[in-house]
Scaffold this motif. Structure first.
Motif, PDB file in Angstrom:
ATOM      1  N   UNK A 159       0.750  -1.277  -0.067  1.00 37.65           N
ATOM      2  CA  UNK A 159       0.016   0.087  -0.122  1.00 37.65           C
ATOM      3  C   UNK A 159       0.844   1.120   0.007  1.00 37.65           C
ATOM      4  N   UNK A 160       1.989   1.376   0.936  1.00 37.02           N
ATOM      5  CA  UNK A 160       2.685   2.170   0.930  1.00 37.02           C
ATOM      6  C   UNK A 160       3.607   2.692  -0.448  1.00 37.02           C
ATOM      7  N   UNK A 161       3.821   1.597  -1.324  1.00 44.94           N
ATOM      8  CA  UNK A 161       4.648   1.791  -2.270  1.00 44.94           C
ATOM      9  C   UNK A 161       3.685   2.040  -3.430  1.00 44.94           C
ATOM     10  N   UNK A 162       2.427   1.389  -3.757  1.00 47.47           N
ATOM     11  CA  UNK A 162       1.562   1.741  -4.956  1.00 47.47           C
ATOM     12  C   UNK A 162       0.484   2.704  -4.914  1.00 47.47           C
ATOM     13  N   UNK A 163       0.111   3.020  -3.408  1.00 47.96           N
ATOM     14  CA  UNK A 163      -0.737   3.981  -3.182  1.00 47.96           C
ATOM     15  C   UNK A 163      -0.191   5.412  -2.892  1.00 47.96           C
ATOM     16  N   UNK A 164       0.850   5.256  -2.049  1.00 44.94           N
ATOM     17  CA  UNK A 164       1.216   6.729  -1.449  1.00 44.94           C
ATOM     18  C   UNK A 164       2.491   6.815  -2.059  1.00 44.94           C
ATOM     19  N   UNK A 165       2.985   6.135  -2.881  1.00 42.37           N
ATOM     20  CA  UNK A 165       4.586   6.142  -3.697  1.00 42.37           C
ATOM     21  C   UNK A 165       5.603   6.476  -2.649  1.00 42.37           C
ATOM     22  N   UNK A 166       5.487   5.781  -1.662  1.00 40.48           N
ATOM     23  CA  UNK A 166       6.816   5.824  -0.600  1.00 40.48           C
ATOM     24  C   UNK A 166       7.947   5.097  -1.268  1.00 40.48           C
ATOM     25  N   UNK A 167       9.053   5.798  -1.505  1.00 40.60           N
ATOM     26  CA  UNK A 167      10.386   5.215  -2.102  1.00 40.60           C
ATOM     27  C   UNK A 167      10.833   4.129  -1.270  1.00 40.60           C
ATOM     28  N   UNK A 168      11.347   3.056  -1.724  1.00 45.07           N
ATOM     29  CA  UNK A 168      12.140   1.968  -1.116  1.00 45.07           C
ATOM     30  C   UNK A 168      13.645   2.134  -1.490  1.00 45.07           C
ATOM     31  N   UNK A 169      14.197   3.277  -0.754  1.00 42.01           N
ATOM     32  CA  UNK A 169      15.623   3.088  -1.128  1.00 42.01           C
ATOM     33  C   UNK A 169      16.581   2.228  -0.627  1.00 42.01           C
ATOM     34  N   UNK A 170      16.006   1.680   0.667  1.00 45.65           N
ATOM     35  CA  UNK A 170      17.071   0.622   1.087  1.00 45.65           C
ATOM     36  C   UNK A 170      16.562  -0.921   0.992  1.00 45.65           C
TER      37      UNK A 170
END
Length: 381
Positions: free
Chosen positions: A253-264
């Protein structure tokens, strides 16, 4: 091992046959993540502005137009005196009063210096602070344009042509690291996700065990040759697995709805979650050992989690707290996991940067689980 397998099968079947519990485990936390991530924000998207323009010049109108053009400020009224503006602030009809004094344009032309008064309704100190930062940045940008001679109104064109040779000039160029777009969701969503995983690991663990106290299942298990450690593992392992599954859904949900980057690295997130859930489950087990009913378990769990959340840095920064509170917050595993999630996902931090957080989570898990196991007695306290 055979006894453990039988108990684990019994736990998973019990969870699957309880539709209310399934909704609490999966549907409600995801809905809360979507709602809370939008509701729990200090971002000020629109402030109502009352304009007191005593100059009525092209320059004074340009200042107001510059604020309105950002989309964050809405002009709701104008007057030539401050009395109507003060009434607007008092009646919560306006959040900000912009005061432009007489001779504002003349001061810019002659002295290259103009004063803009900003008066905020500071009843909500956080909103006033954020709104002040937005308005001040807009005014600084406008002042820089005046100094550089770009997009000037015709009435202040003379100021652009004033002699400026020999005057020092400093161009400030800023760059936002780790959250370039200043999207508040990127900061809040990882913390809220940790909070929801905590609810599964702590409250449902306590309720699950206390429920069996109330219906008498634990009394039946007392007469079986099952060891305490086997029983505890069988009760906690399914919820540990479910909490990790919920973390996976929350990250999607964080990635695909809110666009939170997964840098690590995500394995680092899951490793930290595995350690943190030992502490969360240990707290739930301890609560189940000191109460007798589900009502008592809910009361104790919410009382403890309220302190956990308020001292976690989820909504307010730890560094803004008193010194003694900052030291006390170091004992809070929720604070360490939230800080780790934000560091890994937003900054791309690795093990070398977050190992103190991992050590704190491991210590908290060992301490809480040890305390819970010692307090716990098979079948009750």
């Amino acid at each position: 091992m055979r006894a453990l397998r039988v108990l684990l099968r019994k736990e998973f079947l019990q969870i699957r046959r309880d539709p209310v519990l399934l909704r609490m485990l999966f549907i409600m936390p995801l809905l809360q993540l979507v709602v809370l991530a939008n509701a729990a924000t200090f971002e000020v998207k629109r402030s109502r502005v009352w304009v007191v323009d005593q100059d009525r010049s092209a320059s004074s109108r340009a200042v107001v137009d510059r604020l309105a053009s950002t989309g964050r400020f809405e002009v709701v009224g104008r007057s030539a005196t401050f009395d109507p503006a003060e009434q607007a602030l008092l009646g919560r009809e306006a959040d900000l009063v912009v005061g432009l004094p007489r001779d504002f344009e003349e001061d810019i032309r002659r002295r290259r210096h103009g004063i803009v008064g900003l008066q905020f309704n500071a009843e909500d100190g956080v909103q006033a602070g954020v709104g002040s930062a937005y308005a001040t940045s807009v005014q600084h940008a406008y002042a820089a344009e005046l100094g550089g001679g770009r997009h000037l109104a015709a009435s202040v064109a003379a100021a652009r042509e004033a002699p400026t040779r020999g005057q020092p000039r400093l161009d400030a160029r800023t760059r936002n690291w780790y959250n370039e777009t200043l999207d508040y969701h990127h900061y809040m969503v990882p913390g809220i996700l940790v909070q929801l995983v905590t609810i599964v690991g702590t409250i449902l663990t306590a309720l699950n065990i206390v429920r069996e106290k109330e219906i008498g299942t634990l009394d039946q298990l007392n007469v079986t040759p099952i060891g305490r450690s086997t029983f505890i593992i069988a009760k906690l392992l399914p919820l540990w697995i479910i909490a990790l599954a919920q973390l996976t859904l929350g990250l999607m949900v964080a990635r695909f709805i809110f666009g939170v980057p997964f840098e690590g690295a995500l394995p680092l997130v899951y490793g930290a979650a595995a350690l943190y859930l030992v502490a969360a489950l240990g707290l739930g087990l301890w609560i189940s050992a000191v109460v007798e009913t589900q009502q008592q378990a809910l009361f104790v769990a919410f009382s403890v989690l309220m302190v956990y959340i308020l001292m976690s840095g989820l909504f307010t920064p730890i560094r803004a707290m008193p010194t003694w509170t900052q030291w006390l917050a170091q004992l809070n595993p929720l604070m360490h996991f939230i800080a780790l999630m934000r560091a890994v996902l937003l900054k791309g931090a690795g093990v070398a940067e977050v190992w103190p957080r991992l050590a704190a989570l491991a210590a908290a898990g060992a301490a809480l689980m040890t305390l819970a196991v010692r307090q716990y007695r098979k079948g009750g306290a």
